[in-house]
Design a protein around this motif. Structure first.
Motif, PDB file in Angstrom:
ATOM      1  N   UNK A 120       5.036   5.333  -9.124  1.00 35.12           N
ATOM      2  CA  UNK A 120       5.422   6.743  -9.007  1.00 35.12           C
ATOM      3  C   UNK A 120       6.106   7.306 -10.229  1.00 35.12           C
ATOM      4  N   UNK A 121       6.171   6.559 -11.323  1.00 39.07           N
ATOM      5  CA  UNK A 121       6.764   7.044 -12.572  1.00 39.07           C
ATOM      6  C   UNK A 121       5.701   7.133 -13.643  1.00 39.07           C
ATOM      7  N   UNK A 122       5.911   8.055 -14.565  1.00 42.46           N
ATOM      8  CA  UNK A 122       5.036   8.160 -15.728  1.00 42.46           C
ATOM      9  C   UNK A 122       5.524   7.166 -16.777  1.00 42.46           C
ATOM     10  N   UNK A 123       4.622   6.291 -17.233  1.00 44.46           N
ATOM     11  CA  UNK A 123       5.020   5.248 -18.183  1.00 44.46           C
ATOM     12  C   UNK A 123       5.563   5.828 -19.491  1.00 44.46           C
ATOM     13  N   UNK A 131       7.665  11.098  -8.824  1.00 41.83           N
ATOM     14  CA  UNK A 131       6.844  11.792  -7.843  1.00 41.83           C
ATOM     15  C   UNK A 131       7.327  11.400  -6.447  1.00 41.83           C
ATOM     16  N   UNK A 132       8.279  12.165  -5.922  1.00 34.12           N
ATOM     17  CA  UNK A 132       8.883  11.872  -4.630  1.00 34.12           C
ATOM     18  C   UNK A 132       7.858  12.004  -3.519  1.00 34.12           C
ATOM     19  N   UNK A 133       8.040  11.314  -2.399  1.00 39.55           N
ATOM     20  CA  UNK A 133       9.111  10.362  -2.150  1.00 39.55           C
ATOM     21  C   UNK A 133       8.775   8.979  -2.669  1.00 39.55           C
ATOM     22  N   UNK A 134       9.746   8.325  -3.293  1.00 41.40           N
ATOM     23  CA  UNK A 134       9.513   6.999  -3.835  1.00 41.40           C
ATOM     24  C   UNK A 134       9.667   5.907  -2.791  1.00 41.40           C
ATOM     25  N   UNK A 167       0.818  -1.215   0.000  1.00 39.72           N
ATOM     26  CA  UNK A 167       0.000   0.000   0.000  1.00 39.72           C
ATOM     27  C   UNK A 167       0.849   1.261   0.000  1.00 39.72           C
ATOM     28  N   UNK A 168       2.022   1.182   0.599  1.00 42.46           N
ATOM     29  CA  UNK A 168       2.897   2.347   0.590  1.00 42.46           C
ATOM     30  C   UNK A 168       3.413   2.698  -0.784  1.00 42.46           C
ATOM     31  N   UNK A 169       3.530   1.700  -1.667  1.00 40.53           N
ATOM     32  CA  UNK A 169       3.967   1.974  -3.035  1.00 40.53           C
ATOM     33  C   UNK A 169       2.944   2.788  -3.813  1.00 40.53           C
ATOM     34  N   UNK A 170       1.693   2.773  -3.377  1.00 39.47           N
ATOM     35  CA  UNK A 170       0.650   3.536  -4.062  1.00 39.47           C
ATOM     36  C   UNK A 170       0.536   4.964  -3.542  1.00 39.47           C
ATOM     37  N   UNK A 171       1.254   5.290  -2.486  1.00 42.36           N
ATOM     38  CA  UNK A 171       1.127   6.618  -1.877  1.00 42.36           C
ATOM     39  C   UNK A 171       1.770   7.717  -2.721  1.00 42.36           C
ATOM     40  N   UNK A 172       2.978   7.525  -3.304  1.00 45.95           N
ATOM     41  CA  UNK A 172       3.611   8.642  -4.011  1.00 45.95           C
ATOM     42  C   UNK A 172       2.765   9.257  -5.108  1.00 45.95           C
ATOM     43  N   UNK A 173       2.109   8.437  -5.948  1.00 46.12           N
ATOM     44  CA  UNK A 173       1.304   9.019  -7.021  1.00 46.12           C
ATOM     45  C   UNK A 173       0.110   9.767  -6.450  1.00 46.12           C
ATOM     46  N   UNK A 174      -0.580   9.163  -5.481  1.00 52.76           N
ATOM     47  CA  UNK A 174      -1.723   9.848  -4.884  1.00 52.76           C
ATOM     48  C   UNK A 174      -1.295  11.141  -4.204  1.00 52.76           C
ATOM     49  N   UNK A 175      -0.155  11.126  -3.538  1.00 54.66           N
ATOM     50  CA  UNK A 175       0.336  12.353  -2.901  1.00 54.66           C
ATOM     51  C   UNK A 175       0.660  13.421  -3.937  1.00 54.66           C
TER      52      UNK A 175
END
Length: 364
Positions: free
Chosen positions: A56-59, A186-189, A16-24
């Motif tokens: 957190x990266x743009x494809x 999109x930090x923080x990664x 779930x933490x891996x999904x936080x950077x984009x949402x943040x």
């Protein structure tokens, strides 16, 4: 059993933490701006739930560069692209001129190497007749002596000016195509997944296999997301704070119905009203010092802290003010901040609530 529980909590927190950077990244905007829908390069964010879930990266930005230029073709250099089509079209002829050939070792001097303004070269006049016969005669009608003196075979091998569009500065080169190393991130990664996993493991170790652990694990990623957003833009979005409070009420209500629960759902509701009312009073007294987003966050934190009783509610609420005051004092001493310097208070509220929950779970 305890080891398995800790592993499950760690995996849940990391995933779930891996999904936080984009949402943040999408939530971290000023109050008058809409949520972000594109990466910093302008590519639309695609993914589940209308692009809210994803890496957190743009494809498109992370795609590798274009294939390397074949060896038979001349790559476009940056200085040629800046000079324009006309400059790039004449570059091969300039490289084959006698003046360039004169710099090579053991090259035969050419009588046409001198420019019209230059004085006659005595050494060239003394060149053997055989060398003069090999070199082609310059065209008298052409003022550019150096260019016309190029051998006919070299002139035929050189690309014609019609090939200029292939060397046009608008041609994409590997240097202008984004690569994974230069793709917007999109930090923080790493910080958000690590923090989420650590918090989930700590709550699992303190709570054990009790029903309320499911509520703590479900609420933790949203709490970390709120802390990240508030840290960036000093804002606690309503789409996160209000659902967090509702989820705390529902999840703890379900946990109270299961055997082995160590808290009280009624005290949790009263704790949310008490802590939310206290923050609302502070907001009325000093609206510039306490944001209304903090008031809505206090509702969710009060429900969680009140689950273990009034003592835990007091400890968790007071710890938030203590952590915030320590951070503000550090800013004053280290960076010369003033009394009116704004600080994001949401992360300290959440950290204080975490401390209260750990103490309450261990004491229950």
């Amino acid at each position: 059993m305890d080891a398995v529980l800790l592993v499950v909590a760690a995996v849940w927190g990391a995933v779930t933490g891996l999904l936080i950077p984009r949402a943040a990244y999408r939530f971290a905007v000023e109050p008058e701006e809409p949520w972000r829908t594109a990466c910093p390069a302008g590519h639309p964010l695609a993914g589940p739930v209308r692009g809210w879930l994803g890496p957190p990266r743009c494809a498109p930005c992370a795609e590798p560069g274009a294939p390397a230029t074949p060896a038979a073709e001349t790559p476009v250099r940056s200085e040629e692209a800046a000079a324009g089509p006309s400059a790039t079209a004449t570059a091969p002829e300039a490289d084959l001129s006698p003046t360039a050939a004169a710099t090579a070792p053991q090259a035969t001097p050419s009588p046409t190497a001198a420019t019209p303004e230059a004085a006659p070269d005595v050494g060239q006049e003394a060149a053997p007749d055989t060398a003069r016969e090999v070199a082609p005669r310059p065209t008298a009608a052409t003022p550019d002596v150096g260019r016309e003196a190029a051998p006919d075979t070299a002139r035929e091998a050189a690309p014609r000016p019609t090939a200029a569009p292939a060397l046009h500065p608008t041609t994409s080169t590997p240097a202008t195509i984004p690569t994974p190393a230069t793709a917007p991130v999109y930090a923080p990664r790493l910080l958000a997944p690590v923090v989420t996993a650590v918090v989930c493991v700590a709550l699992a170790a303190a709570t054990g296999a009790r029903p309320e652990l499911a509520a703590w694990l479900a609420l933790t990623p949203v709490a970390v997301l709120l802390a990240v957003v508030d840290r960036r833009v000093h804002r606690l979005p309503d789409p996160l704070t209000l659902p967090l409070a509702a989820a705390a009420v529902l999840l703890l209500g379900g946990a109270a119905l299961l055997p082995g629960a160590a808290g009280s759902w009624t005290s949790g509701l009263l704790g949310g009203l008490a802590l939310g009312g206290f923050y609302f009073l502070l907001f009325l007294i000093n609206p510039n010092g306490m944001g209304f987003g903090d008031v809505k966050l206090a509702l969710a934190l009060g429900v969680a802290l009140g689950w273990y009783g009034w003592a835990v509610l007091f400890v968790g609420g007071f710890a938030g003010f203590l952590f915030g005051a320590a951070y503000g004092l550090g800013l004053v001493l280290l960076r010369g901040a003033g009394r009116k310097t704004g600080i994001p208070f949401g992360p300290f509220m959440i950290t204080g609530a975490l401390a209260g929950l750990l103490l309450g779970a261990l004491a229950a």
